[in-house]
Scaffold this motif. Structure first.
Motif, PDB file in Angstrom:
ATOM      1  N   ASP A   1      41.151  27.312  41.515  1.00  0.00           N
ATOM      2  CA  ASP A   1      39.911  26.540  41.649  1.00  0.00           C
ATOM      3  C   ASP A   1      38.767  27.484  41.960  1.00  0.00           C
ATOM      4  O   ASP A   1      38.942  28.500  42.655  1.00  0.00           O
ATOM      5  CB  ASP A   1      40.022  25.519  42.784  1.00  0.00           C
ATOM      6  N   PHE A   2      37.582  27.132  41.466  1.00  0.00           N
ATOM      7  CA  PHE A   2      36.358  27.900  41.721  1.00  0.00           C
ATOM      8  C   PHE A   2      35.322  26.962  42.329  1.00  0.00           C
ATOM      9  O   PHE A   2      34.426  26.475  41.636  1.00  0.00           O
ATOM     10  CB  PHE A   2      35.836  28.516  40.420  1.00  0.00           C
ATOM     11  N   PRO A   3      35.428  26.671  43.625  1.00  0.00           N
ATOM     12  CA  PRO A   3      34.579  25.619  44.221  1.00  0.00           C
ATOM     13  C   PRO A   3      33.109  25.984  44.327  1.00  0.00           C
ATOM     14  O   PRO A   3      32.252  25.090  44.378  1.00  0.00           O
ATOM     15  CB  PRO A   3      35.198  25.420  45.608  1.00  0.00           C
ATOM     16  N   ASP A   4      32.786  27.281  44.375  1.00  0.00           N
ATOM     17  CA  ASP A   4      31.405  27.699  44.635  1.00  0.00           C
ATOM     18  C   ASP A   4      30.775  28.470  43.483  1.00  0.00           C
ATOM     19  O   ASP A   4      29.631  28.927  43.606  1.00  0.00           O
ATOM     20  CB  ASP A   4      31.350  28.574  45.898  1.00  0.00           C
ATOM     21  N   ALA A   5      31.499  28.652  42.389  1.00  0.00           N
ATOM     22  CA  ALA A   5      31.013  29.527  41.316  1.00  0.00           C
ATOM     23  C   ALA A   5      29.831  28.904  40.579  1.00  0.00           C
ATOM     24  O   ALA A   5      29.838  27.726  40.247  1.00  0.00           O
ATOM     25  CB  ALA A   5      32.149  29.817  40.332  1.00  0.00           C
ATOM     26  N   ASN A   6      28.823  29.719  40.345  1.00  0.00           N
ATOM     27  CA  ASN A   6      27.692  29.329  39.499  1.00  0.00           C
ATOM     28  C   ASN A   6      27.010  30.592  39.011  1.00  0.00           C
ATOM     29  O   ASN A   6      27.449  31.709  39.323  1.00  0.00           O
ATOM     30  CB  ASN A   6      26.705  28.415  40.254  1.00  0.00           C
ATOM     31  N   GLY A   7      25.926  30.436  38.258  1.00  0.00           N
ATOM     32  CA  GLY A   7      25.257  31.595  37.687  1.00  0.00           C
ATOM     33  C   GLY A   7      24.709  32.558  38.709  1.00  0.00           C
ATOM     34  O   GLY A   7      24.633  33.762  38.469  1.00  0.00           O
ATOM     35  N   GLU A   8      24.325  32.034  39.876  1.00  0.00           N
ATOM     36  CA  GLU A   8      23.796  32.892  40.940  1.00  0.00           C
ATOM     37  C   GLU A   8      24.894  33.453  41.836  1.00  0.00           C
ATOM     38  O   GLU A   8      24.687  34.429  42.546  1.00  0.00           O
ATOM     39  CB  GLU A   8      22.808  32.086  41.790  1.00  0.00           C
ATOM     40  N   ASN A   9      26.047  32.832  41.815  1.00  0.00           N
ATOM     41  CA  ASN A   9      27.153  33.235  42.695  1.00  0.00           C
ATOM     42  C   ASN A   9      28.469  33.221  41.911  1.00  0.00           C
ATOM     43  O   ASN A   9      29.357  32.413  42.171  1.00  0.00           O
ATOM     44  CB  ASN A   9      27.234  32.290  43.895  1.00  0.00           C
ATOM     45  N   PRO A  10      28.615  34.140  40.947  1.00  0.00           N
ATOM     46  CA  PRO A  10      29.844  34.149  40.139  1.00  0.00           C
ATOM     47  C   PRO A  10      31.016  34.743  40.911  1.00  0.00           C
ATOM     48  O   PRO A  10      30.828  35.459  41.896  1.00  0.00           O
ATOM     49  CB  PRO A  10      29.466  35.045  38.955  1.00  0.00           C
ATOM     50  N   THR A  11      32.210  34.432  40.464  1.00  0.00           N
ATOM     51  CA  THR A  11      33.390  35.129  40.974  1.00  0.00           C
ATOM     52  C   THR A  11      33.730  36.264  40.022  1.00  0.00           C
ATOM     53  O   THR A  11      33.469  36.190  38.815  1.00  0.00           O
ATOM     54  CB  THR A  11      34.611  34.206  41.105  1.00  0.00           C
ATOM     55  N   GLN A  12      34.316  37.296  40.584  1.00  0.00           N
ATOM     56  CA  GLN A  12      34.811  38.417  39.769  1.00  0.00           C
ATOM     57  C   GLN A  12      36.106  38.915  40.386  1.00  0.00           C
ATOM     58  O   GLN A  12      36.175  39.128  41.599  1.00  0.00           O
ATOM     59  CB  GLN A  12      33.774  39.545  39.708  1.00  0.00           C
ATOM     60  N   CYS A  13      37.101  39.063  39.560  1.00  0.00           N
ATOM     61  CA  CYS A  13      38.429  39.444  40.031  1.00  0.00           C
ATOM     62  C   CYS A  13      39.087  40.341  38.998  1.00  0.00           C
ATOM     63  O   CYS A  13      38.867  40.173  37.785  1.00  0.00           O
ATOM     64  CB  CYS A  13      39.271  38.183  40.244  1.00  0.00           C
ATOM     65  N   ILE A  14      39.865  41.313  39.459  1.00  0.00           N
ATOM     66  CA  ILE A  14      40.659  42.103  38.519  1.00  0.00           C
ATOM     67  C   ILE A  14      42.116  41.651  38.592  1.00  0.00           C
ATOM     68  O   ILE A  14      42.591  41.191  39.626  1.00  0.00           O
ATOM     69  CB  ILE A  14      40.562  43.613  38.803  1.00  0.00           C
ATOM     70  N   ALA A  15      42.798  41.774  37.466  1.00  0.00           N
ATOM     71  CA  ALA A  15      44.235  41.510  37.400  1.00  0.00           C
ATOM     72  C   ALA A  15      44.873  42.686  36.671  1.00  0.00           C
ATOM     73  O   ALA A  15      44.602  42.909  35.491  1.00  0.00           O
ATOM     74  CB  ALA A  15      44.523  40.204  36.670  1.00  0.00           C
ATOM     75  N   LEU A  16      45.672  43.442  37.397  1.00  0.00           N
ATOM     76  CA  LEU A  16      46.305  44.638  36.851  1.00  0.00           C
ATOM     77  C   LEU A  16      47.755  44.310  36.515  1.00  0.00           C
ATOM     78  O   LEU A  16      48.588  44.141  37.412  1.00  0.00           O
ATOM     79  CB  LEU A  16      46.236  45.769  37.875  1.00  0.00           C
ATOM     80  N   ALA A  17      48.036  44.154  35.225  1.00  0.00           N
ATOM     81  CA  ALA A  17      49.388  43.835  34.768  1.00  0.00           C
ATOM     82  C   ALA A  17      50.176  45.138  34.614  1.00  0.00           C
ATOM     83  O   ALA A  17      49.768  46.037  33.873  1.00  0.00           O
ATOM     84  CB  ALA A  17      49.342  43.084  33.443  1.00  0.00           C
ATOM     85  N   LEU A  18      51.313  45.241  35.315  1.00  0.00           N
ATOM     86  CA  LEU A  18      52.080  46.490  35.383  1.00  0.00           C
ATOM     87  C   LEU A  18      53.380  46.357  34.607  1.00  0.00           C
ATOM     88  O   LEU A  18      54.170  45.433  34.853  1.00  0.00           O
ATOM     89  CB  LEU A  18      52.403  46.815  36.840  1.00  0.00           C
ATOM     90  N   GLN A  19      53.617  47.279  33.697  1.00  0.00           N
ATOM     91  CA  GLN A  19      54.898  47.288  33.016  1.00  0.00           C
ATOM     92  C   GLN A  19      56.010  47.620  34.009  1.00  0.00           C
ATOM     93  O   GLN A  19      55.823  48.414  34.934  1.00  0.00           O
ATOM     94  CB  GLN A  19      54.880  48.295  31.872  1.00  0.00           C
ATOM     95  N   SER A  20      57.174  47.027  33.815  1.00  0.00           N
ATOM     96  CA  SER A  20      58.258  47.154  34.797  1.00  0.00           C
ATOM     97  C   SER A  20      58.749  48.587  34.940  1.00  0.00           C
ATOM     98  O   SER A  20      59.221  48.976  36.012  1.00  0.00           O
ATOM     99  CB  SER A  20      59.427  46.241  34.415  1.00  0.00           C
ATOM    100  N   ASP A  21      58.628  49.404  33.872  1.00  0.00           N
ATOM    101  CA  ASP A  21      59.184  50.753  33.956  1.00  0.00           C
ATOM    102  C   ASP A  21      58.472  51.625  34.978  1.00  0.00           C
ATOM    103  O   ASP A  21      59.109  52.400  35.700  1.00  0.00           O
ATOM    104  CB  ASP A  21      59.199  51.442  32.584  1.00  0.00           C
ATOM    105  N   ILE A  22      57.142  51.502  35.105  1.00  0.00           N
ATOM    106  CA  ILE A  22      56.454  52.345  36.083  1.00  0.00           C
ATOM    107  C   ILE A  22      56.760  51.868  37.498  1.00  0.00           C
ATOM    108  O   ILE A  22      56.864  52.679  38.430  1.00  0.00           O
ATOM    109  CB  ILE A  22      54.928  52.384  35.817  1.00  0.00           C
ATOM    110  N   LEU A  23      56.967  50.571  37.673  1.00  0.00           N
ATOM    111  CA  LEU A  23      57.362  50.060  38.984  1.00  0.00           C
ATOM    112  C   LEU A  23      58.757  50.550  39.346  1.00  0.00           C
ATOM    113  O   LEU A  23      58.987  51.032  40.473  1.00  0.00           O
ATOM    114  CB  LEU A  23      57.327  48.532  38.973  1.00  0.00           C
ATOM    115  N   GLN A  24      59.684  50.455  38.414  1.00  0.00           N
ATOM    116  CA  GLN A  24      61.052  50.906  38.678  1.00  0.00           C
ATOM    117  C   GLN A  24      61.108  52.405  38.921  1.00  0.00           C
ATOM    118  O   GLN A  24      61.835  52.873  39.805  1.00  0.00           O
ATOM    119  CB  GLN A  24      61.961  50.523  37.502  1.00  0.00           C
ATOM    120  N   ASP A  25      60.347  53.178  38.142  1.00  0.00           N
ATOM    121  CA  ASP A  25      60.318  54.638  38.320  1.00  0.00           C
ATOM    122  C   ASP A  25      59.795  55.010  39.709  1.00  0.00           C
ATOM    123  O   ASP A  25      60.323  55.926  40.356  1.00  0.00           O
ATOM    124  CB  ASP A  25      59.432  55.294  37.257  1.00  0.00           C
ATOM    125  N   THR A  26      58.771  54.313  40.167  1.00  0.00           N
ATOM    126  CA  THR A  26      58.184  54.613  41.475  1.00  0.00           C
ATOM    127  C   THR A  26      59.154  54.265  42.596  1.00  0.00           C
ATOM    128  O   THR A  26      59.345  55.047  43.545  1.00  0.00           O
ATOM    129  CB  THR A  26      56.865  53.846  41.660  1.00  0.00           C
TER     130      THR A  26
END
Length: 309
Positions: free
Chosen positions: A93-118
């Motif tokens: 939900d974005f209860p407060d989002a508007n042109g003057e107050n937008p939301t911004q979020c990053i989503a970093l999708a990680l392949q399983s091999d780098i997680l397993q290697d680490t």
């Protein structure tokens, strides 16, 4: 334990460049991960999002209300990160989002091999102190306040991913591994802090945390803490910092400041009394430590409490 640290803001899209006002998506694809930048400029609810890989998300601007795992609902704010397993549906939900107050979020999708290697690298070369324990991403601790280390690593990852530089994939991979290690250390520290009393018989660092909390008003030495763990002082210092991403000295300082913050909420307790009650007998040193940990002075902390009352 610490205040949460916000990652650096990314430039917002110009309105004419937005394909949609709800979760407009910009994608940067690397060898072992995909960086998604989402912007929402319109109030909306029950927006659904699913990734095929495990995702680390971090809020940059605004506010979301997240619904996860069918039962978890919480406000999601800048300075926080959320780990979402593969194929898990996020309802947002974005209860407060508007042109003057937008939301911004990053989503970093990680392949399983780098997680397993680490995880394999850590478990092979730098195993946890307790033999029954191992390095892993623990999804029971999926909503985190950003530490300075996490925020700065995310900042570097954003910078590398969004710039046209040579050897980008190599630099991203190194930074991804650092980020995963920072996340696992933060989770390990948070899990012990949240439930140390349940593990004092099986985890020596849980026993140390219990001792620190019970004796926060006293002098606490590394000699004493290492003795409780039946470890040499150098080995204790090294293992503690490796597992929790913070030295035992800094851990004690953060616990003292956290205890002081609770006391300062009582207007009948002076700043001097709070300082002495958490084992810091030099008031100027207390101010210095408080500012270092919280980013503000004890006086400013109290003023903020009154303003938000």
């Amino acid at each position: 334990m610490q205040r949460n640290y916000k990652t650096k803001l990314l430039p917002l899209k110009h309105e004419k460049d937005l394909l949609t006002l709800v979760e407009n998506r910009s994608v940067y694809t690397m060898q072992h991960c995909e960086l998604n930048v989402f912007e929402t400029h319109k109030q909306s609810e029950k927006v659904k999002l699913v990734f095929d890989d495990m995702v680390l998300t971090s809020m940059l601007r605004g506010k979301k209300v997240m619904h996860l795992f069918g039962t978890e609902t919480f406000d999601y704010l800048p300075g926080e990160s959320v780990i979402v397993p593969e194929h898990e549906e996020m309802v947002i939900d974005f209860p407060d989002a508007n042109g003057e107050n937008p939301t911004q979020c990053i989503a970093l999708a990680l392949q399983s091999d780098i997680l397993q290697d680490t995880m394999h690298l850590l478990n092979e070369k730098y195993p946890k102190t307790e033999k029954a324990d191992s390095w892993k991403i623990d999804l029971s601790c999926f909503h985190l306040q950003n530490t300075y280390e996490i925020a700065s690593t995310v900042d570097r990852l954003l910078s590398i991913s969004t710039e046209n530089i040579s050897a980008k994939d190599v630099l991203v991979d190194f930074t991804l591994k650092e980020l995963l290690i920072r996340l696992m250390q933060t989770q390990a520290r948070q899990l012990i802090l949240d439930s140390y009393h349940k593990h004092t018989n099986t985890n020596r660092f849980a026993y140390v945390v219990e001792f620190i909390k019970a004796h926060i008003h006293e002098e606490i030495t590394i000699d004493k803490l290492s003795g409780l763990c039946c470890m040499s002082k150098p080995n204790f210092f090294r293992c503690f910092k490796r597992e929790f991403g913070i030295s035992p000295v800094d851990f004690v300082i953060h616990e003292r400041i956290k205890a002081a913050k609770k006391l300062l909420k009582d207007i009948n307790i002076t700043i001097s009394q709070a300082s002495y009650a958490v084992g810091i007998n030099n008031l100027s040193y207390f101010f210095k430590l408080f500012k270092r940990v919280e980013g503000i002075t004890p006086n400013e902390f109290r003023k903020n409490l009154v303003a938000n009352y």
